[in-house]
Design an enzyme around this catalytic site. Sequence first.
Site, short mmCIF file in Angstrom:
data_model
loop_
_atom_site.label_atom_id
_atom_site.label_comp_id
_atom_site.label_asym_id
_atom_site.label_seq_id
_atom_site.Cartn_x
_atom_site.Cartn_y
_atom_site.Cartn_z
N GLY A 45 7.89 4.69 6.81
CA GLY A 45 6.49 5.23 5.88
C GLY A 45 5.43 5.68 6.61
N GLU A 99 1.26 -0.33 9.79
CA GLU A 99 2.02 -0.29 8.63
C GLU A 99 1.82 0.87 7.48
OE1 GLU A 99 4.68 -0.29 7.22
OE2 GLU A 99 5.36 -1.98 6.91
N ASP A 100 2.23 1.55 6.67
CA ASP A 100 1.94 2.89 5.82
C ASP A 100 1.39 0.87 4.55
OD1 ASP A 100 4.62 1.42 5.53
OD2 ASP A 100 4.74 3.32 3.96
N ASP A 103 2.31 -4.74 0.71
CA ASP A 103 2.72 -4.88 -0.52
C ASP A 103 2.41 -6.24 -0.25
OD1 ASP A 103 3.11 -3.97 -3.56
OD2 ASP A 103 4.83 -3.66 -2.94
N LYS A 131 -2.67 -4.36 -1.08
CA LYS A 131 -2.55 -4.62 -2.11
C LYS A 131 -2.71 -6.28 -2.42
CE LYS A 131 0.38 -0.59 -3.94
NZ LYS A 131 2.22 -0.43 -4.59
N PHE A 152 1.67 2.06 -7.71
CA PHE A 152 2.79 2.84 -6.95
C PHE A 152 1.72 3.81 -6.37
CE2 PHE A 152 5.49 5.97 -5.85
CZ PHE A 152 6.70 4.64 -5.02
N ASP A 159 6.87 7.60 0.62
CA ASP A 159 7.35 8.70 -0.28
C ASP A 159 8.05 7.01 -1.57
OD1 ASP A 159 9.55 5.54 0.40
OD2 ASP A 159 10.47 7.14 -0.50
N ARG A 165 7.04 12.28 1.33
CA ARG A 165 6.07 11.98 2.44
C ARG A 165 5.47 12.98 3.22
NH1 ARG A 165 8.96 6.80 3.55
NH2 ARG A 165 11.19 7.01 3.02
P1 5GP Z 1 6.02 -5.35 1.01
O1 5GP Z 1 7.53 -6.61 2.32
O2 5GP Z 1 5.13 -6.03 1.97
O3 5GP Z 1 6.03 -5.72 -0.31
O4 5GP Z 1 6.97 -3.97 1.09
C1 5GP Z 1 6.00 -3.22 2.34
C2 5GP Z 1 6.41 -2.07 1.51
O5 5GP Z 1 7.29 -1.20 0.97
C3 5GP Z 1 6.24 -0.62 2.62
O6 5GP Z 1 6.15 -1.02 3.60
C4 5GP Z 1 6.92 0.04 1.93
O7 5GP Z 1 7.87 1.29 2.58
C5 5GP Z 1 7.08 -0.44 -0.10
N1 5GP Z 1 5.79 0.05 -0.59
C6 5GP Z 1 5.29 -1.34 -1.76
N2 5GP Z 1 4.82 -0.60 -2.35
C7 5GP Z 1 4.84 0.75 -2.28
C8 5GP Z 1 4.16 1.91 -2.78
O8 5GP Z 1 3.00 1.62 -3.58
N3 5GP Z 1 4.92 3.28 -3.19
C9 5GP Z 1 5.31 3.32 -1.61
N4 5GP Z 1 5.95 4.26 -1.32
N5 5GP Z 1 6.06 2.29 -1.31
C10 5GP Z 1 5.58 1.32 -1.18
#
Ligand code: 5GP
Length: 175
Positions: A45, A99-100, A103, A131, A152, A159, A165
């Site tokens: 990402g 990081e992208d 979440d 977020k 989302f 993606d 992407r």
């Molecule tokens: P976390 O471990 O912080 O819950 O999740 C991180 C990963 O979940 C990110 O690196 C990404 O790949 C994916 N992710 C979380 N939220 C989104 C979103 O709104 N859109 C997309 N495309 N990926 C997300």
Amino acid sequence: MNVKDKEFEVYISEAKILERTREIATKINEEFKDQDPLFIGILNGSFMFAADLMKAVDIPSEITFIKVSSYQATQSTGKVKELVGLQQNIFNRNIILIEDIVDTGRTMEHLITDFKELGPKSISICSLLYKPEALKADLDIRYVGFEIPNRFVLGYGLDYDGYGRNLRDIYQLKE
Ligand code: 5GP
């Protein structure tokens, strides 16, 4: 705009992303001057954000990329995340993780635990999106591009089921 079976609308334009990315790079240039940072982009990402960020970083620094693999642990119900592909020695280095999106923060939490075992001097997080409503981990995100609601998003590296992407802007799922 449709990606696979879902409809999305522009949420953050490419121009805004680039403007904010340059602001973050300016801060990093000041705060990591003479610190010889090692940037580590988390694939897939972060590839676009990492590229644009690094174009605006003008201090001596290195960049490398890793992947986080998720697999179902045999002894537990939860998914275990493991870092794959780190070749550099990070001992005593100032690490900036790119990081992208953060979440729940679980991915970052696991990564930081793994990285700490390798003895870096410092670890900082730089995430394009964050977020806050979804956060479940105890994380200090030093550089954040945009705080966004718990919906989302895709584009600019992010993606939906592998697609989207390549989009230049960031899109949000249309309600
Ligand atoms: P976390 O471990 O912080 O819950 O999740 C991180 C990963 O979940 C990110 O690196 C990404 O790949 C994916 N992710 C979380 N939220 C989104 C979103 O709104 N859109 C997309 N495309 N990926 C997300």
